[in-house]
Every structure is written in C-alpha cells, then in structure tokens.
Write a protein that holds these residues in place. Structure first.
Motif, PDB file in Angstrom:
ATOM      1  N   GLU A 272       3.480  21.939  25.753  1.00 55.26           N
ATOM      2  CA  GLU A 272       2.507  22.335  26.764  1.00 55.26           C
ATOM      3  C   GLU A 272       2.371  23.849  26.775  1.00 55.26           C
ATOM      4  O   GLU A 272       3.360  24.573  26.831  1.00 55.26           O
ATOM      5  CB  GLU A 272       2.944  21.830  28.144  1.00 55.26           C
ATOM      6  N   ARG A 273       1.145  24.319  26.707  1.00 57.25           N
ATOM      7  CA  ARG A 273       0.890  25.758  26.650  1.00 57.25           C
ATOM      8  C   ARG A 273       1.200  26.454  27.979  1.00 57.25           C
ATOM      9  O   ARG A 273       1.678  27.587  28.003  1.00 57.25           O
ATOM     10  CB  ARG A 273      -0.581  25.964  26.279  1.00 57.25           C
ATOM     11  N   ALA A 274       0.915  25.788  29.093  1.00 59.99           N
ATOM     12  CA  ALA A 274       1.142  26.386  30.410  1.00 59.99           C
ATOM     13  C   ALA A 274       2.633  26.432  30.729  1.00 59.99           C
ATOM     14  O   ALA A 274       3.458  25.836  30.036  1.00 59.99           O
ATOM     15  CB  ALA A 274       0.391  25.601  31.485  1.00 59.99           C
ATOM     16  N   GLU A 275       2.953  27.101  31.819  1.00 59.22           N
ATOM     17  CA  GLU A 275       4.364  27.259  32.204  1.00 59.22           C
ATOM     18  C   GLU A 275       4.913  25.991  32.864  1.00 59.22           C
ATOM     19  O   GLU A 275       6.119  25.874  33.071  1.00 59.22           O
ATOM     20  CB  GLU A 275       4.529  28.452  33.147  1.00 59.22           C
ATOM     21  N   ARG A 276       4.017  25.042  33.193  1.00 58.76           N
ATOM     22  CA  ARG A 276       4.446  23.774  33.774  1.00 58.76           C
ATOM     23  C   ARG A 276       3.460  22.694  33.371  1.00 58.76           C
ATOM     24  O   ARG A 276       2.312  22.982  33.034  1.00 58.76           O
ATOM     25  CB  ARG A 276       4.535  23.880  35.298  1.00 58.76           C
ATOM     26  N   VAL A 277       3.917  21.459  33.399  1.00 59.74           N
ATOM     27  CA  VAL A 277       3.038  20.344  33.026  1.00 59.74           C
ATOM     28  C   VAL A 277       2.206  19.911  34.238  1.00 59.74           C
ATOM     29  O   VAL A 277       2.520  20.242  35.381  1.00 59.74           O
ATOM     30  CB  VAL A 277       3.847  19.135  32.505  1.00 59.74           C
TER      31      VAL A 277
ATOM     32  N   GLU B 131       2.831  28.392  22.743  1.00 62.93           N
ATOM     33  CA  GLU B 131       1.551  28.645  22.069  1.00 62.93           C
ATOM     34  C   GLU B 131       1.580  27.917  20.732  1.00 62.93           C
ATOM     35  O   GLU B 131       2.449  28.188  19.891  1.00 62.93           O
ATOM     36  CB  GLU B 131       1.341  30.145  21.852  1.00 62.93           C
ATOM     37  N   ILE B 132       0.664  26.998  20.551  1.00 59.27           N
ATOM     38  CA  ILE B 132       0.642  26.200  19.330  1.00 59.27           C
ATOM     39  C   ILE B 132      -0.081  26.966  18.235  1.00 59.27           C
ATOM     40  O   ILE B 132      -1.251  27.329  18.370  1.00 59.27           O
ATOM     41  CB  ILE B 132      -0.043  24.847  19.578  1.00 59.27           C
ATOM     42  N   GLY B 133       0.630  27.229  17.173  1.00 60.12           N
ATOM     43  CA  GLY B 133       0.037  27.968  16.059  1.00 60.12           C
ATOM     44  C   GLY B 133      -0.546  27.028  15.028  1.00 60.12           C
ATOM     45  O   GLY B 133      -1.231  26.056  15.358  1.00 60.12           O
ATOM     46  N   GLU B 134      -0.243  27.273  13.794  1.00 59.12           N
ATOM     47  CA  GLU B 134      -0.785  26.476  12.692  1.00 59.12           C
ATOM     48  C   GLU B 134      -0.188  25.066  12.697  1.00 59.12           C
ATOM     49  O   GLU B 134       1.014  24.872  12.892  1.00 59.12           O
ATOM     50  CB  GLU B 134      -0.457  27.159  11.354  1.00 59.12           C
TER      51      GLU B 134
ATOM     52  N   ILE C  83      -3.435  14.572  20.017  1.00 60.67           N
ATOM     53  CA  ILE C  83      -4.199  15.654  20.651  1.00 60.67           C
ATOM     54  C   ILE C  83      -4.507  15.241  22.083  1.00 60.67           C
ATOM     55  O   ILE C  83      -5.269  14.308  22.333  1.00 60.67           O
ATOM     56  CB  ILE C  83      -5.514  15.922  19.893  1.00 60.67           C
ATOM     57  N   ALA C  84      -3.897  15.943  23.034  1.00 62.72           N
ATOM     58  CA  ALA C  84      -4.074  15.625  24.458  1.00 62.72           C
ATOM     59  C   ALA C  84      -4.257  16.907  25.259  1.00 62.72           C
ATOM     60  O   ALA C  84      -3.764  17.029  26.390  1.00 62.72           O
ATOM     61  CB  ALA C  84      -2.875  14.834  24.974  1.00 62.72           C
ATOM     62  N   THR C  85      -4.957  17.872  24.669  1.00 59.29           N
ATOM     63  CA  THR C  85      -5.088  19.194  25.293  1.00 59.29           C
ATOM     64  C   THR C  85      -6.340  19.345  26.143  1.00 59.29           C
ATOM     65  O   THR C  85      -6.639  20.435  26.615  1.00 59.29           O
ATOM     66  CB  THR C  85      -5.069  20.289  24.216  1.00 59.29           C
ATOM     67  N   GLY C  86      -7.077  18.229  26.368  1.00 63.87           N
ATOM     68  CA  GLY C  86      -8.213  18.280  27.278  1.00 63.87           C
ATOM     69  C   GLY C  86      -9.406  19.016  26.718  1.00 63.87           C
ATOM     70  O   GLY C  86      -9.512  19.273  25.520  1.00 63.87           O
ATOM     71  N   GLY C  87     -10.328  19.347  27.628  1.00 62.33           N
ATOM     72  CA  GLY C  87     -11.536  20.082  27.261  1.00 62.33           C
ATOM     73  C   GLY C  87     -11.529  21.467  27.868  1.00 62.33           C
ATOM     74  O   GLY C  87     -10.532  21.895  28.461  1.00 62.33           O
ATOM     75  N   PRO C  88     -12.653  22.186  27.756  1.00 60.42           N
ATOM     76  CA  PRO C  88     -12.700  23.585  28.213  1.00 60.42           C
ATOM     77  C   PRO C  88     -13.002  23.775  29.693  1.00 60.42           C
ATOM     78  O   PRO C  88     -13.170  24.909  30.134  1.00 60.42           O
ATOM     79  CB  PRO C  88     -13.819  24.181  27.346  1.00 60.42           C
ATOM     80  N   SER C  89     -13.079  22.692  30.489  1.00 63.53           N
ATOM     81  CA  SER C  89     -13.371  22.863  31.909  1.00 63.53           C
ATOM     82  C   SER C  89     -12.187  23.513  32.638  1.00 63.53           C
ATOM     83  O   SER C  89     -11.033  23.269  32.315  1.00 63.53           O
ATOM     84  CB  SER C  89     -13.699  21.512  32.555  1.00 63.53           C
ATOM     85  N   ILE C  90     -12.527  24.362  33.605  1.00 60.68           N
ATOM     86  CA  ILE C  90     -11.582  25.159  34.395  1.00 60.68           C
ATOM     87  C   ILE C  90     -10.735  26.077  33.501  1.00 60.68           C
ATOM     88  O   ILE C  90      -9.504  25.963  33.422  1.00 60.68           O
ATOM     89  CB  ILE C  90     -10.657  24.283  35.272  1.00 60.68           C
ATOM     90  N   PRO C  91     -11.381  27.025  32.809  1.00 59.45           N
ATOM     91  CA  PRO C  91     -10.643  27.928  31.911  1.00 59.45           C
ATOM     92  C   PRO C  91      -9.618  28.808  32.612  1.00 59.45           C
ATOM     93  O   PRO C  91      -8.659  29.244  31.986  1.00 59.45           O
ATOM     94  CB  PRO C  91     -11.757  28.776  31.277  1.00 59.45           C
ATOM     95  N   LYS C  92      -9.787  29.042  33.924  1.00 56.06           N
ATOM     96  CA  LYS C  92      -8.807  29.885  34.621  1.00 56.06           C
ATOM     97  C   LYS C  92      -7.428  29.226  34.656  1.00 56.06           C
ATOM     98  O   LYS C  92      -6.420  29.884  34.903  1.00 56.06           O
ATOM     99  CB  LYS C  92      -9.274  30.201  36.044  1.00 56.06           C
ATOM    100  N   MET C  93      -7.395  27.906  34.378  1.00 56.04           N
ATOM    101  CA  MET C  93      -6.117  27.204  34.291  1.00 56.04           C
ATOM    102  C   MET C  93      -5.613  27.132  32.865  1.00 56.04           C
ATOM    103  O   MET C  93      -4.657  26.431  32.563  1.00 56.04           O
ATOM    104  CB  MET C  93      -6.250  25.792  34.861  1.00 56.04           C
ATOM    105  N   GLY C  94      -6.305  27.839  31.973  1.00 55.69           N
ATOM    106  CA  GLY C  94      -5.854  27.876  30.586  1.00 55.69           C
ATOM    107  C   GLY C  94      -6.562  26.894  29.675  1.00 55.69           C
ATOM    108  O   GLY C  94      -6.203  26.772  28.499  1.00 55.69           O
ATOM    109  N   ALA C  95      -7.583  26.200  30.200  1.00 62.27           N
ATOM    110  CA  ALA C  95      -8.306  25.219  29.386  1.00 62.27           C
ATOM    111  C   ALA C  95      -9.105  25.921  28.287  1.00 62.27           C
ATOM    112  O   ALA C  95      -9.714  26.971  28.511  1.00 62.27           O
ATOM    113  CB  ALA C  95      -9.240  24.395  30.261  1.00 62.27           C
TER     114      ALA C  95
END
Length: 385
Positions: A32-37, A129-132, A152-164
């Motif tokens: 998970e890229r964020a600091e919490r799930v 941070e997921i690289g190559e 792949i379960a990283t969602g879409g680009p909605s709510i980018p302020k949350m890191g999307a």
C-alpha cells in the motif's frame, strides 16, 4: 518464490482479495502506497462507511460490458458481506434506499478486514512506492519480492488528495491490456451561461427527479456556488457527457394538470405561492420568476399553465463541466472488462495477472454499490489465486 500473490493496493478490494486468498493457505503480500490501509473506507459515509447496498445487482453498475459484473456479484452478495460484518459484532443500520452504514466508526470495517487478513497470515506493508514491475513467464517481481500472481487493486484517479493516481491503468497498458477512457463519476456538475443565476441558490436543496439520457434518479439535488450537486445529481453525473443536458423535475409528486386544478379550486392563488408550499422559498421564488407567471392563476389561460407545468417537470440545465477527479467519488472507465475473466478477474492474455475493484471498468451507483463491487471482485480473485 517469496509469495503466491502480491496485491497492489490496500483498499477495500485489495484487502478483501488478500483475506480470501490468505485464508485459503496462499502466501500473500499487500503493498500500500499510503501510510495506512483503507483510507477511502475511513472517509466514506461521513466516517460511518456505507459498506454495501442490500439491493445491489448488475443493473446498478456502468460498464462497457453491462454483463461482466453479474458473475462476481451473484457469487458474493450484500448478505454475504453483512454476515461477515455481524460476525465481528459491528452494529449497523439501513439509512435509505437499501444503504447500509456502521452505527459507529468506519474504522470497524478496516479493523475487520485486517483481522481477517491476520487469520490468513497476510503480510501488509504501508508507505511503499511501487517501482518497476518485472515479469517473466511465471513470475512477477517488485524489488526483492516475487510471486506467481499479481493483483492490481490500486483504484482509479478519483480523490487525488488521498494519493489516488492512474497507476493501475499505466500498469495495465504495460502488460498490453486495453483501458476504457476514465472520467470522473459521482461528481458535482458546474453551471455557466444563463444557468449561472442558480448559483445564487447555493445551499438550497430539494427532492427532485434528475435525468440525462435514459438515466433518472429521484433523490435530493443541492445547488452549490459552482453549480449542482446532491445525490440525484451525483447519480446522473456518472452518465452525463460534456455537451449533454440534465433535466430536473422539481415537483415529481405532482399529477398532470395540477396547475389547472389549482386554478379552478383557488383562482386567486399564484404560482409563487404554490411553489412555496412545495419547495424551499428561495428556489420557489427563482423558479416562479423564471417562468414569468406572476399574476393570479385565474387570469392565466390553461395553455400557459400547461407550458409552465411542463417546464417545471423537465427544467433543462446545460452543465459546462464537472468538478473533476478532485471531487469525484469514483471513476467511470478503467481496465477493459474484455481483457478479464468475469469469473476470476484474471487477465486473459497474461496468466497470473488480475485486476479488481475500481481499477476495472465497472462503476456503481451512489449508495454502497461500489463497495459491494470491491468485495465481490476481491472475492472472485482471492478464491482463484
């Protein structure tokens, strides 16, 4: 190999997939890229998490292939998820239109998912941070970790302020999968031109029927300082395309001929007075002024009354855009369902690669439907890993 599966994304779909696979004896790693799930879970439903809709079915979803979601939704139903919620002692209530919420905090849902993951000895890493992503015939490798399957379960680009981000689409294209053009959904619409006048009603809401094309929803609409919002508008926004109109019936409970009937029963009343009885005062006054029917109804020909009736039943707005991904709750579009098995969510051309949740071109209505797709698609993949 280190793991049987690496799941990219610790949201609703990713955690559901992880717990199912882990409890089947699979070695699972969640990155998970964020600091919490579960960050989207935590903010949903005003912090109480509208975790499903008891009436969720295939007709409540948008997709280039409207049949794709049928299999997963049939095999993991809202009742199935509710059973899981109740097994953890989480109190819940039905709000409106089949929407189920936690009585307490949305944290309970995240804690439940993590507890279920722990039962399956799932490893969860946050702040990654997921690289190559390297891939050969039978192995996916990310840094020092490898697995025979990648989800792949990283969602879409909605709510980018949350890191999307659009990471899911970039990765899918890297593997040769097609992507249906993503656009904001469940998003407020903005008004310009002659419709700007309605921005002065910011904060006023009313129950209406809003429709665009064949899609129609009876719920509350809210005027904002930029245009239109509220559940009815958010619902139609998923179907609306730039250049199209949105029609609003401000008096959805009124029978045909109601104005002429009011004229006969009380010829001295006015349109403004009638609208004030049915709608918030500021909205009633604005609509009456725009209709130009200021005199007593007894002085109006029936033909004019029929015209006003028709206008109030299909008031036409011309949105000049939406508030974009920044304010969109979800995304329409995503990884093409034509690339995936509807039973397992596995890519047809890349064995071991799966896509679930919002990353896929399946988008639900407002009201718990998108969470139900996350649970159902996560189970489909988790049971196949």
């Amino acid at each position: 190999m280190d793991y049987d599966a690496i799941i990219l994304g610790g949201g609703a779909a990713g955690l559901m997939c992880a717990m199912r696979a882990g409890q089947r004896g699979r070695r699972v790693l969640v990155l998970e890229r964020a600091e919490r799930v579960g960050k989207k879970i935590l903010i949903s439903g005003g912090g109480r998490c509208n975790f499903t809709n008891i009436g969720a079915g295939p007709t409540n979803y948008l997709s280039a292939n409207p049949h794709f979601a049928k299999s997963a939704l049939a095999r993991y139903t809202p009742r199935d998820f509710l059973d899981l919620v109740e097994s953890h002692g989480i109190a819940w209530h039905e709000k409106t239109l089949g929407q189920l919420f936690c009585d307490g905090s949305a944290k309970a849902i995240v804690e439940m998912l993590l507890a279920e993951c722990a039962k399956g000895e799932v490893e969860v890493r946050c702040g990654v941070e997921i690289g190559e992503v390297a891939h050969d015939v039978s192995t996916f490798r990310i840094g020092d970790d490898s697995a025979r399957s990648l989800v792949i379960a990283t969602g879409g680009p909605s709510i980018p302020k949350m890191g999307a981000t659009g990471f899911a689409y970039d990765l899918a294209r890297r593997f040769g999968l097609k992507v249906v053009e993503p656009r904001p959904a469940l998003v407020p619409l903005t008004l310009g031109g002659e419709d700007v006048l309605f921005r002065e009603l910011s904060g006023v809401s009313a129950e209406v029927v809003a429709n665009t094309g064949k899609a129609a929803f009876r719920e509350a609409a809210l005027f904002t300082h930029r245009g239109l919002s509220g559940p009815a508008i958010l619902q139609v926004s998923s179907y609306w395309r730039p250049g199209e109109t949105v029609r609003v019936n401000f008096l959805p409970g009124s029978a045909a001929g109601w104005l002429a009937e009011a004229k006969r029963s009380n010829p001295r009343t006015t349109l403004r007075a009638l609208l004030r009885d049915a709608l918030p005062e500021r909205l009633a006054d604005t609509l009456a002024e725009r209709c130009g029917l200021e005199r007593e109804l007894g002085n109006q020909p029936d033909a004019a009354l029929r015209e006003v009736e028709a206008r109030l039943a299909a008031w036409t707005f011309h949105p000049n855009g939406s508030e974009g991904f920044a304010k969109a709750e979800v995304t329409v579009g995503g990884i093409s369902t034509a690339e995936l098995s509807s039973k397992t969510m596995e890519a047809r051309t890349v064995p071991g690669l799966y896509a679930i949740g919002e990353a896929v071109d399946v988008t639900g209505w407002l009201g718990g439907y998108n969470f139900q797709w996350a649970w159902a698609s996560g189970v489909a993949a988790g049971d196949a890993l």
